[in-house]
Motif scaffolding. Structure first.
Motif, short mmCIF file in Angstrom:
data_model
loop_
_atom_site.label_atom_id
_atom_site.label_comp_id
_atom_site.label_asym_id
_atom_site.label_seq_id
_atom_site.Cartn_x
_atom_site.Cartn_y
_atom_site.Cartn_z
N UNK A 145 -1.35 6.74 -7.79
CA UNK A 145 -2.40 7.76 -7.61
C UNK A 145 -1.85 9.15 -7.85
N UNK A 146 -2.65 10.05 -8.43
CA UNK A 146 -2.17 11.41 -8.75
C UNK A 146 -2.24 12.35 -7.56
N UNK A 147 -2.07 11.88 -6.36
CA UNK A 147 -2.14 12.74 -5.18
C UNK A 147 -1.28 12.13 -4.09
N UNK A 148 -0.96 12.94 -3.10
CA UNK A 148 -0.23 12.50 -1.93
C UNK A 148 -1.05 12.81 -0.69
N UNK A 149 -0.82 12.04 0.34
CA UNK A 149 -1.60 12.19 1.57
C UNK A 149 -0.68 12.60 2.71
N UNK A 150 -1.24 13.37 3.62
CA UNK A 150 -0.54 13.75 4.84
C UNK A 150 -0.83 12.71 5.92
N UNK A 151 0.22 12.16 6.49
CA UNK A 151 0.03 11.05 7.42
C UNK A 151 -0.69 11.48 8.69
N UNK A 152 -0.57 12.75 9.08
CA UNK A 152 -1.28 13.21 10.28
C UNK A 152 -2.78 13.21 10.06
N UNK A 198 -12.17 23.53 8.75
CA UNK A 198 -11.14 24.28 8.03
C UNK A 198 -10.53 23.46 6.90
N UNK A 199 -11.02 22.28 6.65
CA UNK A 199 -10.42 21.38 5.66
C UNK A 199 -11.07 21.62 4.31
N UNK A 200 -10.24 21.74 3.28
CA UNK A 200 -10.75 21.94 1.93
C UNK A 200 -11.37 20.66 1.41
N UNK A 201 -12.41 20.80 0.59
CA UNK A 201 -13.12 19.63 0.06
C UNK A 201 -12.21 18.78 -0.81
N UNK A 202 -11.35 19.39 -1.60
CA UNK A 202 -10.45 18.62 -2.47
C UNK A 202 -9.44 17.84 -1.64
N UNK A 203 -8.93 18.43 -0.54
CA UNK A 203 -7.99 17.72 0.31
C UNK A 203 -8.66 16.54 1.02
N UNK A 204 -9.87 16.75 1.50
CA UNK A 204 -10.59 15.66 2.14
C UNK A 204 -10.87 14.54 1.15
N UNK A 205 -11.22 14.88 -0.09
CA UNK A 205 -11.47 13.86 -1.11
C UNK A 205 -10.20 13.07 -1.40
N UNK A 206 -9.06 13.73 -1.48
CA UNK A 206 -7.81 13.02 -1.77
C UNK A 206 -7.45 12.06 -0.64
N UNK A 207 -7.66 12.47 0.60
CA UNK A 207 -7.30 11.59 1.71
C UNK A 207 -8.27 10.43 1.85
N UNK A 208 -9.55 10.64 1.58
CA UNK A 208 -10.49 9.53 1.58
C UNK A 208 -10.17 8.55 0.45
N UNK A 257 0.84 -1.19 0.00
CA UNK A 257 0.00 0.00 0.00
C UNK A 257 0.87 1.24 0.00
N UNK A 258 0.44 2.32 -0.66
CA UNK A 258 1.27 3.53 -0.75
C UNK A 258 1.43 4.18 0.61
N UNK A 259 2.59 4.75 0.81
CA UNK A 259 2.90 5.41 2.07
C UNK A 259 2.54 6.88 1.97
N UNK A 260 1.97 7.47 3.02
CA UNK A 260 1.62 8.89 2.96
C UNK A 260 2.85 9.77 2.98
#
Length: 687
Positions: free
Chosen positions: A400-407, A202-212, A187-190
């Motif tokens: 995947x065309x995005x990266x995730x923040x591990x926090x 305060x979370x942007x919708x695009x950021x929440x979609x990428x992390x989900x 599995x990809x690492x954040x």
């Protein structure tokens, strides 16, 4: 009749029938193709015939193994028929168990003779060696395969073929962990460098979609073809842990969306959260993460959310239109036609709906038999299943065309660990907007959404996993809110973090208003997430109609006191099944505890609070609170009356059976029992 009408051809000739020279004879005009491009079915048949070679549409197991053995040379190199060999080793267990295939190779090794004996035995060892290298998880999960390899090695040693035994000894041995195949990666690492907010408001919708989408893709990358086969053959995900975790994550996301909407006390606040999740769904559509999109849209279209008329009335028109379009995209109409067309037009990274992927496998497995009437294997079925396995592997290897923040991943992971029941969601929905049939129209009929696929699959993490998730989340919180590493965070920051978890119980009051240490925050979340499951409170009960046991599905026999019933959830079972019940008690939750506002931990003014905390702190009591308290009191009194009725029925049954000689209780004794309940007087009706 004009000239144009006279020159028209007869209807028979236009239909394709041409008169022959002989009288009374009619021959069919040969059918001509108007399109030169072959159909997908013809392309599939041509590719299968080229890949399978001379075997044809079906062959026996011996013929299939002969072709696979001929593909290896004396040095163990796979010279030709690579597709056939990989197809056989990957999907053979759909029609032939792996142990039977290994025994067949063992029989070939013992029975082969003639001039090609040495070559054939060497090819058998090379095939087994290649099998162990390509499918190590098969040898880990099936000890019979390892036993067959050991028998073949012993047979080689007995016949003096130590070189063959050495080939098997030098083969890569499967480990206890087991791989996921030659192409499946971990599995990809954040990514640790991306800076995002840990607060939902305060979370942007695009950021929440990428992390989900990241969490969903991480679970999807762990699904193996063996998990899919287990579900298709057994009809359940219990034997496939990776698939079960993926389905449970999808259901958790759907429930989390519902709870985030229902956690807001007022309709404008719920409308803002609903609009934010619509933007999240639109971002998921752009990311081509259809499985996560199905989970989010399934939560927004759930009946507990769809019935909120006041909330939906405050949605902007473009938001309501976007929700209708996304619902149509993942709806089950026309065999998921809108989704299939949208998925087929996508390129690059894409995350399919797992339920539809398994649905297609079930259709392929049921359409083609595992064995023909003469005992041969249908190669067309193996070819179709192998194509599905190759597609699954290609999807799991995509970047995947995005990266995730591990926090943020740690925070979302802990939020999704909360499991809610349907009764709790509906109860909270009716608290937010009570039913009013005279003023509100009925809920419009909506198309069924694939989010209802396997809704009962919900994995409750074990205590060790909960502790790990809590510790990771606390580390992320202190990294963001305690950059100077003082070892404590302010009460206002702790309040904001707790507000990101919907319907979290209020923290216990403590002495002092100083900062919260790491241990205090860890203990608080461990109490919230690791709370023990509610236990059943069984008592003997008499059933007036035929009742089945919830544990063994057997009938509760007897004249009176046939079994036990839970006082909280009403579950019925036998006396011997009482200790075997593994289903948690779904007792009626307290609405005051679920919808209670999160009071501020500090004694500052409202200006010092976050927007979300200010909204929740100003929340009033739920509507009809006094009526609900009265209803709970009446239910307790009803339970006491039912217990008295059961005791009286027991005495009557003993008198009728002639077992007990106790006289019937007099009327005065019954009146004393009723007076002992201390029932309050009924309120006078309003004038």
């Amino acid at each position: 009749m004009n000239r144009k009408e006279s020159k028209r051809k007869p209807s028979v000739e236009c239909a394709g029938l041409v008169s022959s020279p002989g009288p009374g004879r009619v021959r069919q005009r040969p059918c001509r193709r108007r399109m030169t491009c072959p159909t997908p079915r013809e392309i599939h048949t041509a590719v299968a015939s080229l890949a399978l070679g001379e075997l044809g549409p079906a062959c026996s197991l011996a013929q299939l193994l002969d072709k696979c053995l001929d593909a290896f040379d004396l040095d163990g190199t796979l010279c030709h028929n690579e597709y056939l060999v990989n197809m056989t080793l990957t999907v053979h267990d759909w029609v032939v168990p792996s142990a039977d295939l290994a025994r067949c190779l063992l029989a070939f090794y013992r029975e082969t003779s003639g001039e090609r004996q040495e070559q054939r035995r060497l090819q058998i060892c090379h095939l087994l060696r290649y099998w162990m290298a390509q499918q190590p998880e098969a040898f880990c999960l099936e000890p019979q395969l390892e036993q067959a390899v050991e028998e073949l090695r012993q047979a080689a040693v007995q016949e003096g073929r130590r070189g063959h035994a050495q080939l098997l000894d030098e083969a890569p041995r499967p480990t206890a962990g087991g791989g996921r195949g030659p192409g499946a990666r971990g599995s990809p690492a954040p990514g640790p460098k991306r800076k995002v907010s840990l607060l939902f408001d305060h979370l942007d919708a695009a950021e929440l979609a990428e992390h989900l989408a990241y969490l969903d893709f991480r679970a999807f990358a762990r699904i193996s073809p063996r998990d899919c086969r287990c579900y298709v053959l057994q009809g359940s995900v219990r034997g496939a842990p990776a698939l079960e975790r993926a389905v449970a994550l999808c259901n958790s996301v759907s429930q989390w969306v519902q709870v985030m909407v229902l956690s807001r006390p007022t309709a404008p606040q719920r409308a803002r959260v609903l609009a934010q999740f619509i933007h999240v769904a639109q971002s998921l559509r752009q990311l081509q993460s259809f499985n996560t999109l199905m989970a989010v849209v399934g939560g927004l279209c759930h009946s507990a959310i769809a019935r909120l008329k006041d909330t939906h009335a405050l949605l902007p028109p473009d938001g309501a239109k976007a929700l209708a379009e996304l619902t149509e995209l993942v709806s089950s109409g026309c065999n998921f036609g809108p989704y299939r067309r949208a998925y087929g037009a996508c390129h690059g990274f894409r995350l399919p709906i797992v339920g539809i992927l398994l649905k297609d496998l079930v259709a392929l497995h049921e359409a083609l038999p595992g064995r023909l009437p003469d005992g041969r294997l249908p190669l067309a079925k193996l070819h179709g299943l192998y194509q599905q396995a190759l597609e699954l592997r290609a999807l799991q290897q995509a970047v995947p065309p995005f990266e995730a923040n591990k926090d943020l991943v740690h925070l979302l992971t802990l939020s999704l660990d909360l499991v809610y029941t349907e009764d709790e969601l509906y109860e909270l929905s009716y608290v937010r907007e009570p039913r009013c049939p005279k003023t509100q129209p009925p809920t419009p009929l909506k198309l069924p959404v694939v989010g209802d696929w396997l809704p009962d699959v919900a994995l409750k993490p074990d205590p060790s996993t909960i502790t790990k998730h809590v510790q990771q989340m606390v580390e992320s919180v202190f990294k963001h809110f305690d950059p100077e590493q003082h070892g404590a965070i302010a009460p206002l920051d702790f309040e904001r973090i707790v507000g990101s978890f919907p319907l979290t119980p209020r923290p216990h009051s403590r002495h002092g208003e100083g900062p919260y240490s790491r241990k205090e925050i860890t203990d608080f979340f461990l109490r919230v997430f690791a709370a023990p499951a509610p236990q059943h409170h069984f008592h003997t009960a008499a059933f007036k109609k035929p009742t089945l046991c919830h544990c063994c599905s057997g009938l509760l026999w007897g004249v009176s006191k046939q079994g036990y019933r839970c006082q909280d959830c009403g579950m019925s079972c036998h006396k011997q099944c009482k200790e075997l019940v593994d289903v948690e008690c779904k007792r009626r939750p307290s609405l005051g505890a679920m919808a209670a506002p999160l009071l501020p931990l500090s004694s500052g003014s409202d200006e010092d609070l976050s927007p979300m905390a200010r909204d929740v702190a100003t929340q009033t009591e739920p509507p009809h609170y006094e009526l609900w308290a009265r209803l709970q009191t009446l239910e307790q009194e009803r339970d006491q009356l039912l217990a008295m009725v059961e005791r009286l029925q027991d005495q009557v049954a003993r008198l009728e059976a002639g077992v007990g000689g106790a006289p019937a209780p007099p009327l005065a004794q019954l009146l004393e029992g009723v007076d002992a309940l201390h029932l309050p007087p009924s309120p006078d009706p309003d004038p």
